[in-house]
Design a protein around this motif. Structure first.
Motif, PDB file in Angstrom:
ATOM      1  N   GLY A  94       0.858  -1.184   0.000  1.00 23.16           N
ATOM      2  CA  GLY A  94       0.000   0.000   0.000  1.00 23.16           C
ATOM      3  C   GLY A  94       0.894   1.234   0.000  1.00 23.16           C
ATOM      4  O   GLY A  94       1.948   1.226   0.639  1.00 23.16           O
ATOM      5  N   ALA A  95       0.469   2.281  -0.688  1.00 18.06           N
ATOM      6  CA  ALA A  95       1.291   3.496  -0.767  1.00 18.06           C
ATOM      7  C   ALA A  95       0.901   4.483   0.325  1.00 18.06           C
ATOM      8  O   ALA A  95      -0.292   4.744   0.558  1.00 18.06           O
ATOM      9  N   LYS A  96       1.900   5.004   0.979  1.00 15.90           N
ATOM     10  CA  LYS A  96       1.693   6.009   2.044  1.00 15.90           C
ATOM     11  C   LYS A  96       2.616   7.188   1.765  1.00 15.90           C
ATOM     12  O   LYS A  96       3.665   7.015   1.139  1.00 15.90           O
ATOM     13  N   PRO A  97       2.274   8.349   2.305  1.00 10.64           N
ATOM     14  CA  PRO A  97       3.168   9.493   2.109  1.00 10.64           C
ATOM     15  C   PRO A  97       4.408   9.381   2.997  1.00 10.64           C
ATOM     16  O   PRO A  97       4.349   8.753   4.054  1.00 10.64           O
ATOM     17  N   THR A  98       5.507   9.987   2.577  1.00  8.90           N
ATOM     18  CA  THR A  98       6.702   9.990   3.430  1.00  8.90           C
ATOM     19  C   THR A  98       6.474  10.941   4.602  1.00  8.90           C
ATOM     20  O   THR A  98       7.004  10.763   5.682  1.00  8.90           O
ATOM     21  N   LYS A  99       5.668  11.967   4.307  1.00 10.76           N
ATOM     22  CA  LYS A  99       5.361  12.938   5.356  1.00 10.76           C
ATOM     23  C   LYS A  99       3.847  12.946   5.477  1.00 10.76           C
ATOM     24  O   LYS A  99       3.142  13.243   4.504  1.00 10.76           O
ATOM     25  N   LEU A 100       3.346  12.551   6.641  1.00 14.41           N
ATOM     26  CA  LEU A 100       1.902  12.322   6.759  1.00 14.41           C
ATOM     27  C   LEU A 100       1.067  13.559   6.493  1.00 14.41           C
ATOM     28  O   LEU A 100       0.043  13.519   5.845  1.00 14.41           O
ATOM     29  N   PHE A 101       1.553  14.677   6.965  1.00 16.02           N
ATOM     30  CA  PHE A 101       0.675  15.823   7.025  1.00 16.02           C
ATOM     31  C   PHE A 101       1.550  17.064   7.047  1.00 16.02           C
ATOM     32  O   PHE A 101       2.566  17.093   7.745  1.00 16.02           O
ATOM     33  N   ASP A 102       1.168  18.083   6.302  1.00 15.81           N
ATOM     34  CA  ASP A 102       1.979  19.301   6.271  1.00 15.81           C
ATOM     35  C   ASP A 102       1.425  20.288   7.312  1.00 15.81           C
ATOM     36  O   ASP A 102       0.540  21.106   7.012  1.00 15.81           O
ATOM     37  N   LEU A 103       1.976  20.208   8.520  1.00 16.27           N
ATOM     38  CA  LEU A 103       1.432  21.005   9.621  1.00 16.27           C
ATOM     39  C   LEU A 103       1.616  22.500   9.385  1.00 16.27           C
ATOM     40  O   LEU A 103       0.747  23.310   9.724  1.00 16.27           O
ATOM     41  N   ALA A 104       2.736  22.865   8.749  1.00 13.35           N
ATOM     42  CA  ALA A 104       2.988  24.287   8.500  1.00 13.35           C
ATOM     43  C   ALA A 104       1.870  24.877   7.645  1.00 13.35           C
ATOM     44  O   ALA A 104       1.325  25.941   7.937  1.00 13.35           O
TER      45      ALA A 104
ATOM     46  N   PHE B  36      -1.122  23.643   7.286  1.00 12.39           N
ATOM     47  CA  PHE B  36      -2.369  23.577   8.055  1.00 12.39           C
ATOM     48  C   PHE B  36      -2.489  24.789   8.971  1.00 12.39           C
ATOM     49  O   PHE B  36      -3.534  25.427   9.065  1.00 12.39           O
ATOM     50  N   ASN B  37      -1.372  25.111   9.607  1.00 10.11           N
ATOM     51  CA  ASN B  37      -1.392  26.208  10.575  1.00 10.11           C
ATOM     52  C   ASN B  37      -1.656  27.565   9.931  1.00 10.11           C
ATOM     53  O   ASN B  37      -2.123  28.471  10.597  1.00 10.11           O
ATOM     54  N   VAL B  38      -1.356  27.675   8.626  1.00  8.40           N
ATOM     55  CA  VAL B  38      -1.702  28.954   7.987  1.00  8.40           C
ATOM     56  C   VAL B  38      -3.051  28.855   7.274  1.00  8.40           C
ATOM     57  O   VAL B  38      -3.405  29.689   6.449  1.00  8.40           O
ATOM     58  N   GLY B  39      -3.779  27.796   7.585  1.00 13.01           N
ATOM     59  CA  GLY B  39      -5.161  27.719   7.097  1.00 13.01           C
ATOM     60  C   GLY B  39      -5.330  27.052   5.752  1.00 13.01           C
ATOM     61  O   GLY B  39      -6.449  26.973   5.239  1.00 13.01           O
ATOM     62  N   ASP B  40      -4.224  26.567   5.173  1.00 11.93           N
ATOM     63  CA  ASP B  40      -4.339  25.932   3.859  1.00 11.93           C
ATOM     64  C   ASP B  40      -4.580  24.439   4.062  1.00 11.93           C
ATOM     65  O   ASP B  40      -3.688  23.606   3.889  1.00 11.93           O
ATOM     66  N   PHE B  41      -5.840  24.093   4.402  1.00 12.23           N
ATOM     67  CA  PHE B  41      -6.127  22.726   4.840  1.00 12.23           C
ATOM     68  C   PHE B  41      -5.991  21.705   3.711  1.00 12.23           C
ATOM     69  O   PHE B  41      -5.504  20.608   3.911  1.00 12.23           O
ATOM     70  N   ASN B  42      -6.449  22.084   2.510  1.00 18.58           N
ATOM     71  CA  ASN B  42      -6.356  21.132   1.392  1.00 18.58           C
ATOM     72  C   ASN B  42      -4.907  20.814   1.081  1.00 18.58           C
ATOM     73  O   ASN B  42      -4.535  19.653   0.900  1.00 18.58           O
ATOM     74  N   ALA B  43      -4.096  21.868   1.016  1.00 26.08           N
ATOM     75  CA  ALA B  43      -2.683  21.656   0.699  1.00 26.08           C
ATOM     76  C   ALA B  43      -2.010  20.822   1.777  1.00 26.08           C
ATOM     77  O   ALA B  43      -1.130  20.006   1.493  1.00 26.08           O
ATOM     78  N   ALA B  44      -2.465  20.986   3.011  1.00 30.67           N
ATOM     79  CA  ALA B  44      -1.864  20.227   4.108  1.00 30.67           C
ATOM     80  C   ALA B  44      -2.074  18.726   3.927  1.00 30.67           C
ATOM     81  O   ALA B  44      -1.219  17.918   4.295  1.00 30.67           O
ATOM     82  N   ALA B  45      -3.208  18.368   3.369  1.00 32.78           N
ATOM     83  CA  ALA B  45      -3.521  16.933   3.215  1.00 32.78           C
ATOM     84  C   ALA B  45      -3.004  16.369   1.897  1.00 32.78           C
ATOM     85  O   ALA B  45      -3.134  15.178   1.627  1.00 32.78           O
ATOM     86  N   GLU B  46      -2.422  17.240   1.074  1.00 37.25           N
ATOM     87  CA  GLU B  46      -2.043  16.825  -0.281  1.00 37.25           C
ATOM     88  C   GLU B  46      -1.020  15.689  -0.343  1.00 37.25           C
ATOM     89  O   GLU B  46      -1.196  14.755  -1.143  1.00 37.25           O
ATOM     90  N   PRO B  47       0.035  15.713   0.487  1.00 37.78           N
ATOM     91  CA  PRO B  47       1.009  14.620   0.377  1.00 37.78           C
ATOM     92  C   PRO B  47       0.362  13.252   0.544  1.00 37.78           C
ATOM     93  O   PRO B  47       0.636  12.321  -0.197  1.00 37.78           O
ATOM     94  N   GLU B  48      -0.554  13.184   1.489  1.00 30.90           N
ATOM     95  CA  GLU B  48      -1.228  11.908   1.743  1.00 30.90           C
ATOM     96  C   GLU B  48      -2.058  11.499   0.529  1.00 30.90           C
ATOM     97  O   GLU B  48      -1.977  10.367   0.050  1.00 30.90           O
TER      98      GLU B  48
END
Ligand code: CJB
Length: 799
Positions: free
Chosen positions: A232-242, A244-256
Motif C-alpha cells: 500500500g502506498a503512504k506518504p513519506t510525510k503524513l501531514f503538512d502542519l505548517a 495547516f497552521n496557515v489555514g491551507d487545509f487542502n494543501a496540508a492533506a495533499e502529500p497523503e
C-alpha cells in the motif's frame, strides 16, 4: 481455565474462538451481532488455524536455507477467502456447526464476504491459482502485488448499457491481512543522477512509502502456508502542519492524497496498454518495493551477492514488473559495486518472464521521455542493458529502444533466464512471431508451461455435489493429485454413476435457476442446455459471434415454431474495459437481444438469454458447475491459453471451441469426440485475414448471417435507437479482423451438432463425464511443478 491449543481443529474449539473473536476482537455482544460481525469473527477463528502452519513453513524455509520463489504480479484475482480457507483446512462441518450454534446461516455468512477483485481476468486469476498450488506443494514462495483500495469496478446495466461504479472491498474490516508497519520502504521517482567515486547515485525528486500487508495463503489440508504480500502506498510525510497552521487545509492533506493515489485503483484494462504515467508509477512502486524486500531477506541470510540466483527465483507475471531488470541491476551495480556485465548477468539469472499475450495492442511500451522523467537512472540502465545485449549478440537487429519507445517485452526477454508461454500453441507463436529473433539468439530460453487451475476452489469448493460423487467413486486424495480423475473412466458407463453424475449437474442447474430468478428476474427451464460464455468482453473473444448465433436461432425458431427445438439458455457474463467502445456496444447488444428474446412467447421454454451483471470470481463459482456447454470461441491464434476453458471441462461441460490456446490441449486430452470443434485454424485465419473481401464473401454465402446482421442494423433489438448497432455492422462488413463472419457458419453447424447430442441425455452425460475424467492434467499443481522444475530449479519442502 484450561486453554486448548490455538490449533485445536475441533468444532467446539472453532465455535468457542468464533464467539471469543466476536466479543474481544470486534467488541460485539452476540445478542446484537449481524451476519457481517459473525463472518468476521469466524474468519479470525479460521485465520488462527492458519497462523501456526504459516510460521512453521516460514521457519522451515529459513532453517533449510532453501531457494525461494517470488511471484511478482500487478494482479491477484483472489475472490473470497473464507470458504477457500475452510475447504483447505477441512473445517467445513465444524464451521457449519459453529454457525448453527450461533444461530447464523452459514451460506449467508459466506455470501457476505466481498469478492476481492484485485485483477482484471485470466492473468490475475492464474496468479491466485498459483498461490494455492505453491502452498499445496510446499514450495517456499511469496506473491508480491499491490493492495488496491478499489478493485475492478462494479458493473451495472442501465437500459442495457454498462455503467461502472467504484468497488470498495476495503470499506469494511479485512479479516485476512496483517499490516506490517515495520516492513516499509521508501520508493523514489523523478530527480537526478549524479556520479560519485565512479558510481552513479540516483537522487529521487519525490518519494512514497510502500507498506506491506500480508495475507497467509494456506494449501490443501493445511500442511503449508505462503504469504501474499501486497504493498500500500503512504506518504513519506503524513501531514503538512505548517500549511495547516496557515489555514491551507487542502494543501496540508495533499502529500497523503498524492501518495495514496498510487495504490488507489486497479487499471481496468485487460490486454490493452494504457500509456499513463500513473500506471508506470504503480509498476515501479510495487516492483521496487518487492525487490528491496527480496534483497533484504537474502542479505539477512547470505553475504555473497553473486550467488543470488542460487537462492532466489523471481517470476515476472507479464511485463508489468519488467522494470525489475534495471532495478536489480541498479542495486547490484550501483549499490553493491558489481561490474556492470556481472550485475546484468546475475540479475538475468534471477529473473524469469511469463508472456500472456501477443496481441499488439497489449504489448507494453513506454515513451523514452516519460522514462527519463520518472526513472532517470533506470532509463540509462535500460540503454546499457541494450548495449550489453547487442555486444553479446552482434547479429541481432531488434533493440529494446525503438523510435523513442522502450519495448518492455524485449527488455523482459533480454533480462530473463527463462521465458514461458502459457499453452503449447501460444508458446509456438511466441517463438515464431513477436519474439522470433530473440528465440533464435537464445535457443532454449523460451519454454512452455501450460496454465492450470486449482481444483480446490474450482471443483471441491464450488461443486460439492460432483466432488462427493468423485470421492464416493475413487476415494479421497484426488484433490491434490488430480490426474487420479482418470480412475473415473471405467465407471462412466455404469448406470448408477451416470445417473448420479447427471443428478449432480441438474441440482447445480436448479440452484443457478433460482439465483437467476432472484438476481435478474428470469425464469429458466432447467432442462434447457445451459450454454455459458463468461470472460472479459473483447472482440477477439467473439461474444459478438455468440450473440449473432443467438439472433439466428431466434429467427429460426420464429420461422418454424412447431419444430422440436433443443431448448437453450444462453448465459453471458463479463465486463468491458470502460474505454473500449466496441466492447461496450457488444454488452449493450447482448442486453438488447435478451430483452427481445426473453419476452417473445414463441421462445418460452426454448430460448432465453441471461446476462447477470458484475461477473466476478464468485459468479464464476456459481455458473461453471451448472454449465452444460463451455463457449471458447476466440479467433484462432489470439487467446494465449484460457483458464475458464479448463474449469468448465473439469466440471463436466464439453467445449464449443476453436483450435486456440489451451483448447488444443483440452481437445487432445478429452478426445475429439467430446469436444465441439469449429472454425479456422491459426494459419487459415492469418491467410483469410489477408484475403480481400473475406467478410463480404462470407456474409453473401450465409443467408443466416445476412439475416442476423440485417436485424441488428435495422434496429430490431434497438427500436428506440435503430442506428445503435450500425457501428458493429460496419466492423463486421468492412474489416472483420477477428473473422466472425468467416467462422459463423461453421459455428452454427457445431451448435446444431451439440443440439442433436443434447437430445440424448445418455450420450451427453458420457461426453460430460469424459471431460471431467480427462481434465486432471489441468490442475495448477501440474503447472507449478513444471515451473519449479524447468524455470525456478527449486524443490518442495516436505513439512
Ligand atoms: N491475459 O488476462 C490477461 N491479461 C493480459 O493483459 C494478458 C493476458 C490472459 O492471461 C491468461 C493467463 O495466462 C490467459 O489464459 C489468457 O488467454 C490471456 O488472455
Amino acid at each position: 481455565m484450561d486453554q486448548a491449543p490455538i490449533t485445536d481443529m475441533t468444532g467446539s474449539a472453532l465455535a468457542r474462538d468464533m464467539q471469543r473473536h466476536l466479543q474481544f476482537s470486534f467488541g460485539k455482544d452476540p445478542a446484537h451481532a449481524q451476519v457481517r460481525d459473525w463472518r468476521l469473527a469466524l474468519s479470525l477463528a479460521v485465520r488462527d488455524r492458519i497462523v501456526e502452519p504459516w510460521f512453521k513453513a516460514t521457519r522451515a524455509a529459513y532453517a533449510g536455507h532453501h531457494k525461494r520463489v517470488y511471484y511478482l504480479s500487478m494482479e491477484f484475482l483472489i475472490g473470497r477467502l473464507l470458504e477457500d480457507a475452510i475447504v483447505n483446512l477441512g473445517l467445513g462441518d465444524e464451521a457449519m456447526a459453529a454457525c448453527a450454534e450461533a444461530g447464523v446461516d452459514f451460506d449467508a455468512l459466506l455470501a457476505d464476504e466481498p469478492d476481492a477483485a484485485l485483477g482484471n481476468g485470466g492473468l490475475g486469476r492464474l496468479a491466485a491459482c498459483f498461490l494455492d498450488s505453491l502452498s499445496t506443494l510446499g514450495c517456499p514462495a511469496m506473491g508480491y502485488g499491490i493492495r488496491y483500495e478499489h478493485g475492478l469496478f462494479r458493473q451495472t446495466f442501465h437500459h442495457g448499457h454498462q455503467v461502472e461504479q467504484a468497488e470498495a472491498w476495503l470499506q469494511q474490516p479485512h479479516a485476512w491481512e496483517f499490516e506490517r508497519a515495520e516492513a516499509s520502504f521508501e520508493i523514489g521517482f523523478y530527480g537526478d543522477v549524479r556520479e560519485e567515486d565512479g558510481r552513479s547515485v540516483w537522487e529521487p525528486g519525490d518519494a512514497v512509502v510502500a507498506r506491506a500487508y500480508d495475507t497467509p495463503i494456506i494449501g490443501w489440508q493445511g500442511r503449508w502456508a505462503n504469504t501474499l504480500r501486497l504493498w500500500g502506498a503512504k506518504p513519506t510525510k503524513l501531514f503538512d502542519l505548517a500549511r495547516f497552521n496557515v489555514g491551507d487545509f487542502n494543501a496540508a492533506a495533499e502529500p497523503e492524497a498524492q501518495a495514496r493515489t498510487i495504490s488507489r485503483v486497479l487499471y481496468p484494462d485487460d490486454t490493452t496498454d494504457q500509456g499513463r504515467e500513473l500506471r508506470l508509477k504503480q509498476e515501479y512502486f510495487f516492483t521496487a518495493a518487492s525487490i528491496r524486500d527480496i534483497m533484504r531477506r537474502y542479505l539477512d541470510e547470505y553475504s555473497d551477492i553473486r550467488k543470488l540466483p542460487t537462492k532466489v527465483a523471481i517470476q515476472l507475471n507479464d511485463t508489468h514488473p519488467a522494470i525489475a531488470g534495471p532495478e536489480l541491476v541498479r542495486i547490484l551495480h550501483d549499490e553493491h559495486g558489481l561490474p556492470f556485465d556481472e550485475a546484468a548477468e546475475t540479475a538475468r539469472l534471477t529473473l524469469n518472464y511469463t508472456n500472456h499475450t501477443l496481441l499488439p495492442e497489449a504489448l507494453e511500451s513506454w515513451s523514452e521521455g516519460l522514462m527519463w522523467h520518472l526513472l532517470p537512472r533506470h532509463m540509462r540502465l535500460i540503454e546499457q542493458i541494450d548495449d550489453w545485449h547487442a555486444r553479446n549478440h552482434p547479429r541481432r537487429t531488434r533493440s529494446t529502444i525503438d523510435h523513442g519507445v522502450v519495448r518492455m517485452g524485449d527488455l523482459a526477454f533480454a533480462m530473463a533466464n527463462k521465458v514461458n508461454g502459457v499453452s503449447a500453441l501460444h508458446t509456438d507463436l511466441v517463438k515464431t512471431t513477436v519474439f522470433a529473433e530473440q528465440h533464435k539468439l537464445h535457443p532454449g530460453r523460451v519454454i512452455n508451461q501450460t496454465n492450470g487451475v486449482t481444483p480446490r476452489r474450482w471443483l471441491v469448493a464450488c461443486n460439492p455435489g460432483l466432488s462427493n460423487l468423485i470421492t464416493d467413486t475413487i476415494g479421497t486424495g484426488w484433490e491434490a493429485d488430480l490426474e487420479r480423475l482418470s480412475e473415473l473412466e471405467p465407471h462412466i458407463d455404469d448406470a448408477g454413476f451416470a445417473e448420479a453424475f447427471a443428478a449432480a449437474k441438474r441440482a447445480n442447474k436448479i440452484e443457478l435457476g433460482s439465483w437467476l430468478k432472484e438476481e435478474i428476474g428470469l425464469t429458466v427451464n432447467p432442462d434447457a442446455m445451459f450454454d455459458v460464455q463468461i470472460k472479459r468482453i473483447h472482440e477477439y473473444k467473439r461474444q459478438l459471434m455468440n450473440v449473432l448465433e443467438t439472433i439466428s436461432l431466434w429467427q429460426a425458431i420464429r420461422e418454424e415454431p412447431e419444430k422440436d427445438w433443443t431448448p437453450r439458455l444462453k448465459i453471458f457474463g463479463g465486463k468491458a474495459a470502460p474505454g473500449y467502445r466496441t466492447a461496450k456496444e457488444i454488452v449493450h447488444l447482448i442486453n438488447d437481444v435478451a430483452s427481445v428474446v426473453n419476452v417473445d412467447p414463441l421462445m418460452r421454454g426454448r430460448l432465453a438469454v441471461a446476462y447477470p451483471p458484475n461477473y466476478n470470481v464468485t459468479m464464476a463459482e456459481r455458473l461453471i458447475p451448472a454449465a452444460d456447454l463451455s463457449e471458447q470461441i476466440s479467433t484462432a491464434g489470439k487467446e494465449a491459453s484460457g483458464t475458464g476453458n479448463m474449469k468448465f471441462a473439469l466440471n463436466g461441460a464439453p467445449t464449443m471451441g476453436t483450435l486456440d490456446g489451451a483448447n488444443v490441449e483440452i481437445r487432445d486430452l478429452v478426445g475429439a469426440d467430446n469436444f465441439f470443434l469449429f472454425g479456422l485454424t491459426t494459419d487459415e485465419a492469418e491467410e483469410r485475414r489477408e484475403t480481400p473481401g473475406h467478410a463480404t464473401r462470407a456474409i453473401a454465402a450465409s443467408p443466416r448471417l445476412t439475416a442476423a446482421i440485417a436485424a441488428i442494423e435495422k434496429g430490431t433489438f434497438s427500436p428506440d435507437d435503430p442506428a445503435r448497432y450500425h457501428g458493429l455492422g460496419r466492423i463486421l462488413r468492412d474489416s472483420d479482423y477477428f473473422l466472425v463472419c468467416s467462422d459463423f457458419d461453421s459455428y452454427w453447424q457445431a451448435q446444431r451438432r451439440a443440439d442433436e447430442i443434447y437430445r440424448d441425455p445418455a450420450a451427453w452425460g458420457r461426453m460430460a463425464a469424459f471431460n471431467t475424467a480427462r481434465s486432471g492434467w489441468f490442475s495448477s499443481d501440474r503447472t507449478i511443478r513444471g515451473y519449479m522444475r524447468d524455470i525456478w530449479d527449486v524443490e518442495a519442502i516436505d513439512s
